[in-house]
Design a protein around this motif. Structure first.
Motif, mmCIF file in Angstrom:
data_model
loop_
_atom_site.group_PDB
_atom_site.id
_atom_site.type_symbol
_atom_site.label_atom_id
_atom_site.label_comp_id
_atom_site.label_asym_id
_atom_site.label_seq_id
_atom_site.Cartn_x
_atom_site.Cartn_y
_atom_site.Cartn_z
ATOM 1 N N SER A 246 -27.110 -91.971 1.909
ATOM 2 C CA SER A 246 -26.523 -92.928 2.845
ATOM 3 C C SER A 246 -26.819 -92.576 4.299
ATOM 4 C CB SER A 246 -25.014 -93.023 2.630
ATOM 5 O OG SER A 246 -24.389 -91.772 2.863
ATOM 6 N N THR A 247 -27.208 -91.329 4.554
ATOM 7 C CA THR A 247 -27.491 -90.919 5.937
ATOM 8 C C THR A 247 -28.949 -90.540 6.166
ATOM 9 O OG1 THR A 247 -26.888 -88.615 5.455
ATOM 10 C CG2 THR A 247 -25.142 -90.070 6.275
ATOM 11 N N ARG A 248 -29.652 -90.061 5.122
ATOM 12 C CA ARG A 248 -31.043 -89.632 5.271
ATOM 13 C C ARG A 248 -31.905 -90.127 4.110
ATOM 14 N NH1 ARG A 248 -29.128 -88.785 9.475
ATOM 15 N NH2 ARG A 248 -29.378 -86.974 10.865
ATOM 16 N N PRO A 249 -31.905 -91.431 3.827
ATOM 17 C CA PRO A 249 -32.742 -91.906 2.726
ATOM 18 C C PRO A 249 -34.230 -91.666 2.972
ATOM 19 C CG PRO A 249 -31.925 -93.752 4.018
ATOM 20 C CD PRO A 249 -31.187 -92.536 4.488
ATOM 21 N N GLY A 250 -34.626 -91.687 4.243
ATOM 22 C CA GLY A 250 -36.026 -91.433 4.557
ATOM 23 C C GLY A 250 -36.445 -90.015 4.224
ATOM 24 N N LEU A 251 -35.520 -89.082 4.328
ATOM 25 C CA LEU A 251 -35.810 -87.690 3.980
ATOM 26 C C LEU A 251 -36.106 -87.580 2.491
ATOM 27 C CD1 LEU A 251 -35.854 -84.703 4.899
ATOM 28 C CD2 LEU A 251 -33.405 -84.621 4.399
ATOM 29 N N ILE A 252 -35.258 -88.193 1.674
ATOM 30 C CA ILE A 252 -35.493 -88.205 0.227
ATOM 31 C C ILE A 252 -36.806 -88.923 -0.071
ATOM 32 C CG2 ILE A 252 -34.654 -89.090 -1.982
ATOM 33 C CD1 ILE A 252 -33.093 -86.690 -0.888
ATOM 34 N N GLY A 253 -37.065 -90.014 0.623
ATOM 35 C CA GLY A 253 -38.293 -90.765 0.398
ATOM 36 C C GLY A 253 -39.532 -89.951 0.677
ATOM 37 N N ALA A 254 -39.518 -89.180 1.759
ATOM 38 C CA ALA A 254 -40.689 -88.374 2.109
ATOM 39 C C ALA A 254 -40.936 -87.279 1.086
ATOM 40 C CB ALA A 254 -40.494 -87.770 3.499
ATOM 41 N N MET A 255 -39.881 -86.600 0.641
ATOM 42 C CA MET A 255 -40.042 -85.519 -0.331
ATOM 43 C C MET A 255 -40.502 -86.061 -1.683
ATOM 44 S SD MET A 255 -36.919 -82.860 0.498
ATOM 45 C CE MET A 255 -35.620 -84.068 0.227
ATOM 46 N N ALA A 256 -39.883 -87.152 -2.133
ATOM 47 C CA ALA A 256 -40.188 -87.679 -3.461
ATOM 48 C C ALA A 256 -41.537 -88.376 -3.504
ATOM 49 C CB ALA A 256 -39.086 -88.637 -3.915
ATOM 50 N N ALA A 257 -42.016 -88.870 -2.368
ATOM 51 C CA ALA A 257 -43.315 -89.536 -2.338
ATOM 52 C C ALA A 257 -44.462 -88.550 -2.451
ATOM 53 C CB ALA A 257 -43.460 -90.353 -1.058
ATOM 54 N N ASP A 258 -44.216 -87.274 -2.127
ATOM 55 C CA ASP A 258 -45.287 -86.276 -2.162
ATOM 56 C C ASP A 258 -45.210 -85.349 -3.360
ATOM 57 O OD1 ASP A 258 -47.609 -85.158 -0.700
ATOM 58 O OD2 ASP A 258 -46.370 -83.343 -0.690
ATOM 59 N N SER A 259 -44.050 -85.294 -4.014
ATOM 60 C CA SER A 259 -43.876 -84.401 -5.154
ATOM 61 C C SER A 259 -43.266 -85.153 -6.325
ATOM 62 C CB SER A 259 -42.981 -83.218 -4.794
ATOM 63 O OG SER A 259 -42.600 -82.501 -5.953
ATOM 64 N N PRO A 260 -44.030 -85.366 -7.395
ATOM 65 C CA PRO A 260 -43.439 -86.064 -8.543
ATOM 66 C C PRO A 260 -42.285 -85.297 -9.167
ATOM 67 C CG PRO A 260 -45.600 -85.168 -9.095
ATOM 68 C CD PRO A 260 -45.436 -85.031 -7.614
ATOM 69 N N VAL A 261 -42.310 -83.969 -9.117
ATOM 70 C CA VAL A 261 -41.209 -83.196 -9.682
ATOM 71 C C VAL A 261 -39.955 -83.337 -8.829
ATOM 72 C CG1 VAL A 261 -40.400 -80.862 -10.226
ATOM 73 C CG2 VAL A 261 -42.645 -81.614 -10.997
ATOM 74 N N ALA A 262 -40.131 -83.486 -7.501
ATOM 75 C CA ALA A 262 -38.971 -83.762 -6.651
ATOM 76 C C ALA A 262 -38.359 -85.106 -7.025
ATOM 77 C CB ALA A 262 -39.380 -83.756 -5.179
ATOM 78 N N GLN A 263 -39.218 -86.121 -7.233
ATOM 79 C CA GLN A 263 -38.725 -87.433 -7.657
ATOM 80 C C GLN A 263 -38.033 -87.340 -9.009
ATOM 81 O OE1 GLN A 263 -38.965 -91.232 -6.494
ATOM 82 N NE2 GLN A 263 -37.271 -90.432 -7.694
ATOM 83 N N LEU A 264 -38.650 -86.634 -9.935
ATOM 84 C CA LEU A 264 -38.095 -86.487 -11.276
ATOM 85 C C LEU A 264 -36.743 -85.796 -11.235
ATOM 86 C CD1 LEU A 264 -38.627 -86.736 -14.373
ATOM 87 C CD2 LEU A 264 -39.648 -84.447 -14.234
ATOM 88 N N ALA A 265 -36.661 -84.676 -10.526
ATOM 89 C CA ALA A 265 -35.415 -83.907 -10.474
ATOM 90 C C ALA A 265 -34.293 -84.717 -9.828
ATOM 91 C CB ALA A 265 -35.628 -82.611 -9.707
ATOM 92 N N TRP A 266 -34.623 -85.481 -8.790
ATOM 93 C CA TRP A 266 -33.607 -86.226 -8.054
ATOM 94 C C TRP A 266 -32.913 -87.247 -8.938
ATOM 95 C CZ3 TRP A 266 -30.827 -85.331 -4.064
ATOM 96 C CH2 TRP A 266 -30.157 -86.360 -3.395
ATOM 97 N N ILE A 267 -33.663 -87.898 -9.842
ATOM 98 C CA ILE A 267 -33.027 -88.908 -10.673
ATOM 99 C C ILE A 267 -32.549 -88.341 -12.020
ATOM 100 C CG2 ILE A 267 -34.159 -90.848 -9.559
ATOM 101 C CD1 ILE A 267 -36.119 -91.029 -11.816
ATOM 102 N N VAL A 268 -33.253 -87.344 -12.565
ATOM 103 C CA VAL A 268 -32.809 -86.760 -13.838
ATOM 104 C C VAL A 268 -31.449 -86.096 -13.679
ATOM 105 C CG1 VAL A 268 -33.261 -84.860 -15.465
ATOM 106 C CG2 VAL A 268 -35.049 -86.519 -14.947
ATOM 107 N N ASP A 269 -31.178 -85.544 -12.509
ATOM 108 C CA ASP A 269 -29.872 -84.934 -12.263
ATOM 109 C C ASP A 269 -28.751 -85.917 -12.561
ATOM 110 O OD1 ASP A 269 -28.146 -82.775 -11.091
ATOM 111 O OD2 ASP A 269 -27.738 -84.353 -9.625
ATOM 112 N N LYS A 270 -28.927 -87.151 -12.149
ATOM 113 C CA LYS A 270 -27.893 -88.161 -12.369
ATOM 114 C C LYS A 270 -28.003 -88.805 -13.751
ATOM 115 C CE LYS A 270 -25.585 -87.502 -8.775
ATOM 116 N NZ LYS A 270 -25.786 -86.051 -8.921
ATOM 117 N N LEU A 271 -29.195 -88.931 -14.295
ATOM 118 C CA LEU A 271 -29.319 -89.444 -15.657
ATOM 119 C C LEU A 271 -28.565 -88.539 -16.628
ATOM 120 C CD1 LEU A 271 -33.093 -90.485 -15.795
ATOM 121 C CD2 LEU A 271 -31.114 -91.955 -15.405
#
Length: 384
Positions: A246-271
């Protein structure tokens, strides 16, 4: 140019992007595990390694071919490209039904419901239970991208999805959703109460209240008191992802756009945290194909930032009580959910409240499709 034009859409991921994903997954630099290496601090490194290797070996070409068998379209509404599935039923009594996903999901959540909802006779149900389905991707999610403008609160999404139903020729229709969809669906009814037949949601509905006074708590059932306890625990120990998105969505976007494991971990945590029971691997509850294909969708579109932005970085007050549309509304509560009927009735016309306190998590269409399907069919049957 016809700004109302609806265009057929096919998923076409460049093979070079698939090869790049596989190479990145194969070259991932994992950290040393934290003490205990368990879910208390995030996705355990051992689990993440296993997911990454399975993702590296996944057959995206087969996934893309399967998904492209579904009728997909795009159209521009309010300056934003909207991607959606549109599946018409052959049954003459079919009701138009919009299914709305949430975060960290996508339109993929509803894939296994398409057949039973559009062709119930082929699945052992009366043909009169049929629906025409419209399954949009939320703005900023998947192929409803790129996000071209700020300020997409729930009301604006609802207005855009109403316009989508208008363009498809549906004057009267039904809506269903979970998570973000459980906020958008009732809002559509507030935008056009005279056009919405009924609203069905899975999960909490209405004002989100983390606290209640002793007098209010005393009037609640034991299940509801436990839900209030779990809401408090969520606010104390799990609110971090909301604070970041809610405060830094762009930060998450930058990390997840460059690292598929960052993207995977970010959503698997909640799944994992939101499926039920939480101790059972999410791959068993949701299906490994969904987890990896959903991660692929986020990765190939690079939309972690815009999805977080739409989901959480909005100036809508938490806990505000909306006005009731007067449209008949139903909700189904599975074990993971924290719906309190008295709170939900403050802004909605609740006519059906179904409890399954021992079964199901956040992702109802994947975890308990038969129960969700039956509840949708039973609720809307009087209109068919």
């Amino acid at each position: 140019m016809n700004t109302h034009q609806i265009m057929p859409f096919q998923i076409t991921i460049d093979p070079a992007q698939v090869e790049d994903l596989q190479a990145r997954l194969g070259n991932t630099r994992f950290p040393d595990p934290l003490p205990g290496d368990d879910w208390a601090t995030g996705v355990p490194i051992a689990v993440l390694r296993d997911y990454a290797e399975r993702w590296r070996k996944a057959d995206w070409d087969a996934t893309q071919e399967r998904l492209n068998q579904l009728p997909q379209f795009t159209t521009d509404i309010d300056g934003q490209r909207i991607h959606f599935l549109h599946i018409r039923s052959a049954a003459p009594t079919s009701i138009p039904l919009m299914l709305i996903h949430g975060w960290p999901g996508s339109f993929l959540e509803f894939e296994q419901l398409i057949g039973p909802l559009t062709d119930p006779a082929a699945h052992g149900q009366p043909s009169s239970d049929a629906f025409d389905l419209v399954i949009p991707s939320l703005p900023g999610f998947g192929f409803s991208t790129p996000l071209v403008e700020a300020d997409w609160p729930t009301h604006r999404i609802a207005a855009a999805f109403t316009e989508l139903m208008t363009r498809l020729g549906y004057d009267r229709f039904a809506v269903q959703g979970g998570d973000i969809g459980a906020a958008v669906a009732p809002e559509i009814a507030r935008v056009v109460p005279n056009r919405v037949i009924g609203v069905h949601v899975n999960g909490a509905l209405g004002a989100f209240q983390a606290e209640a006074d002793e007098q209010t708590l005393a009037t609640m059932s034991p299940i509801e008191q436990d839900r209030m306890r779990r809401i408090g625990e969520f606010m104390a120990t799990e609110f971090g992802y909301i604070a970041i998105q809610s405060t830094r969505p762009g930060l998450i976007g930058a990390m997840a756009a460059d690292s598929p494991v960052a993207q995977l971990a970010w959503i698997v945590d909640k799944l994992q945290a939101w499926s039920h029971p939480a101790q059972t691997p999410a791959a068993e509850l949701l299906g490994e194909p969904f987890i990896l294909e959903n991660a692929s969708l986020y990765w190939f579109t690079a939309r972690a930032g815009s999805a977080g932005y739409i989901g959480y970085a909005q100036e809508e007050p938490w806990g505000a009580t909306p006005d009731s549309s007067g449209v008949p509304t139903a909700t189904i509560q599975f074990a993971h959910y924290v719906g309190i009927r008295a709170f939900a009735e403050q802004g909605n016309s609740i006519v059906r409240w179904t409890e399954h306190p021992e079964r199901g998590g956040h992702f109802a269409a994947l975890e308990e499709p038969e129960l969700l399907l039956a509840d949708i069919q039973e609720f809307f049957r009087p209109w068919q």
